[in-house]
Design a protein around this motif. Structure first.
Motif, mmCIF file in Angstrom:
data_model
loop_
_atom_site.group_PDB
_atom_site.id
_atom_site.type_symbol
_atom_site.label_atom_id
_atom_site.label_comp_id
_atom_site.label_asym_id
_atom_site.label_seq_id
_atom_site.Cartn_x
_atom_site.Cartn_y
_atom_site.Cartn_z
ATOM 1 N N TRP A 19 0.837 -1.199 0.000
ATOM 2 C CA TRP A 19 0.000 0.000 0.000
ATOM 3 C C TRP A 19 0.874 1.251 0.000
ATOM 4 C CZ3 TRP A 19 -3.374 1.476 4.772
ATOM 5 C CH2 TRP A 19 -4.298 2.444 4.413
ATOM 6 N N GLY A 20 0.519 2.236 -0.784
ATOM 7 C CA GLY A 20 1.318 3.450 -0.934
ATOM 8 C C GLY A 20 1.492 4.250 0.341
ATOM 9 N N TRP A 21 0.491 4.215 1.235
ATOM 10 C CA TRP A 21 0.601 4.965 2.491
ATOM 11 C C TRP A 21 1.693 4.377 3.375
ATOM 12 C CZ3 TRP A 21 -0.538 3.853 7.726
ATOM 13 C CH2 TRP A 21 -0.591 4.960 8.541
ATOM 14 N N LEU A 22 1.862 3.069 3.328
ATOM 15 C CA LEU A 22 2.909 2.446 4.115
ATOM 16 C C LEU A 22 4.286 2.768 3.541
ATOM 17 C CD1 LEU A 22 1.175 -0.966 4.715
ATOM 18 C CD2 LEU A 22 1.477 0.862 6.363
ATOM 19 N N GLN A 23 4.388 2.952 2.244
ATOM 20 C CA GLN A 23 5.654 3.358 1.653
ATOM 21 C C GLN A 23 5.978 4.797 2.031
ATOM 22 O OE1 GLN A 23 5.249 2.613 -2.505
ATOM 23 N NE2 GLN A 23 5.459 0.405 -2.280
ATOM 24 N N MET A 24 4.958 5.633 2.222
ATOM 25 C CA MET A 24 5.180 7.004 2.644
ATOM 26 C C MET A 24 5.808 7.051 4.037
ATOM 27 S SD MET A 24 2.385 10.003 3.229
ATOM 28 C CE MET A 24 1.833 9.277 4.759
ATOM 29 N N LEU A 25 5.512 6.044 4.864
ATOM 30 C CA LEU A 25 6.096 5.990 6.197
ATOM 31 C C LEU A 25 7.553 5.549 6.180
ATOM 32 C CD1 LEU A 25 3.221 4.402 8.279
ATOM 33 C CD2 LEU A 25 4.004 6.753 8.310
ATOM 34 N N GLY A 26 8.068 5.163 5.046
ATOM 35 C CA GLY A 26 9.461 4.793 4.945
ATOM 36 C C GLY A 26 9.700 3.316 4.725
ATOM 37 N N LEU A 27 8.660 2.550 4.480
ATOM 38 C CA LEU A 27 8.826 1.123 4.230
ATOM 39 C C LEU A 27 8.920 0.880 2.733
ATOM 40 C CD1 LEU A 27 6.240 -0.429 6.670
ATOM 41 C CD2 LEU A 27 8.692 -0.438 6.890
ATOM 42 N N ASP A 28 9.979 0.227 2.302
ATOM 43 C CA ASP A 28 10.130 -0.159 0.909
ATOM 44 C C ASP A 28 9.640 -1.592 0.774
ATOM 45 O OD1 ASP A 28 10.782 -0.268 -1.735
ATOM 46 O OD2 ASP A 28 12.875 -0.766 -1.360
ATOM 47 N N THR A 29 8.377 -1.754 0.428
ATOM 48 C CA THR A 29 7.763 -3.081 0.438
ATOM 49 C C THR A 29 7.764 -3.749 -0.923
ATOM 50 O OG1 THR A 29 5.602 -2.095 0.059
ATOM 51 C CG2 THR A 29 6.249 -2.484 2.348
ATOM 52 N N GLU A 30 8.348 -3.128 -1.920
ATOM 53 C CA GLU A 30 8.289 -3.718 -3.250
ATOM 54 C C GLU A 30 9.148 -4.970 -3.370
ATOM 55 O OE1 GLU A 30 9.215 -0.757 -6.087
ATOM 56 O OE2 GLU A 30 7.571 0.534 -5.513
ATOM 57 N N ASN A 31 10.335 -4.975 -2.795
ATOM 58 C CA ASN A 31 11.260 -6.085 -3.003
ATOM 59 C C ASN A 31 11.633 -6.813 -1.722
ATOM 60 O OD1 ASN A 31 11.407 -5.389 -5.730
ATOM 61 N ND2 ASN A 31 12.964 -3.865 -5.313
ATOM 62 N N ASP A 32 11.055 -6.463 -0.630
ATOM 63 C CA ASP A 32 11.522 -7.008 0.632
ATOM 64 C C ASP A 32 10.442 -7.861 1.289
ATOM 65 O OD1 ASP A 32 13.103 -7.514 2.762
ATOM 66 O OD2 ASP A 32 13.271 -5.443 3.438
ATOM 67 N N ASP A 33 10.689 -9.174 1.356
ATOM 68 C CA ASP A 33 9.724 -10.082 1.970
ATOM 69 C C ASP A 33 9.642 -9.887 3.475
ATOM 70 O OD1 ASP A 33 8.980 -11.236 -0.405
ATOM 71 O OD2 ASP A 33 10.526 -12.787 -0.305
ATOM 72 N N LEU A 34 10.728 -9.441 4.099
ATOM 73 C CA LEU A 34 10.735 -9.206 5.539
ATOM 74 C C LEU A 34 9.747 -8.104 5.917
ATOM 75 C CD1 LEU A 34 12.052 -9.898 8.259
ATOM 76 C CD2 LEU A 34 13.723 -8.105 7.789
#
Length: 144
Positions: free
Chosen positions: A100-115
């Protein structure tokens, strides 16, 4: 009133630590030198601590907000039930969409990281459980 102000302060501090887990102020408090590179697992631990701080801030600010509604038990029931419902909806949406884009705004790079995806799903399940508990415990105001 004091618990609401303290809860909002904890909420703000938790959000800032969640967004910037490797900030200079946190390094200073933890006595970590600037030249030390921290691993993703260490930063994840900082974020988990920040989420616990956010949770404590939410609980404290809600307990302070509930003191304003002491006149009507039906108003307390409606307030806490709707709050629990919104929390459950948010948790389900975050569990299904960890990119979700809002979570990326918080500083999480969730595109490539399974963790990070795993982390978001675990936290989303905790948010759903908290919302269900809030909805369940709202029934106590009906019998007061």
């Amino acid at each position: 009133m004091f618990s609401m102000v303290l809860g909002l302060t904890l909420l703000y501090v938790g959000i800032q630590i969640f967004r910037h887990p490797d900030a200079d102020l946190l390094r200073w408090f933890s006595q970590i030198p600037e030249e030390v590179v921290r691993s993703k697992e260490e930063l994840l631990k900082e974020r988990i601590g920040a989420l616990l701080t956010i949770f404590l801030g939410i609980v404290m600010s809600l307990s302070g907000a509930l003191s304003f509604f002491d006149a009507s038990s039906l108003g307390l029931f409606i307030y806490s039930f709707i709050l629990g419902l919104i929390t459950v909806i948010f948790g389900i949406y975050a569990a299904r969409n960890p990119e979700w884009g809002w979570l990326q705004m918080l500083g999480l790079d969730t595109e490539n990281d399974d963790l990070h995806r795993w982390f978001i799903r675990i936290i989303a399940k905790g948010v759903v459980i908290f919302g269900l508990l809030c909805m369940l415990l709202s029934a106590q105001f009906l019998f007061a």
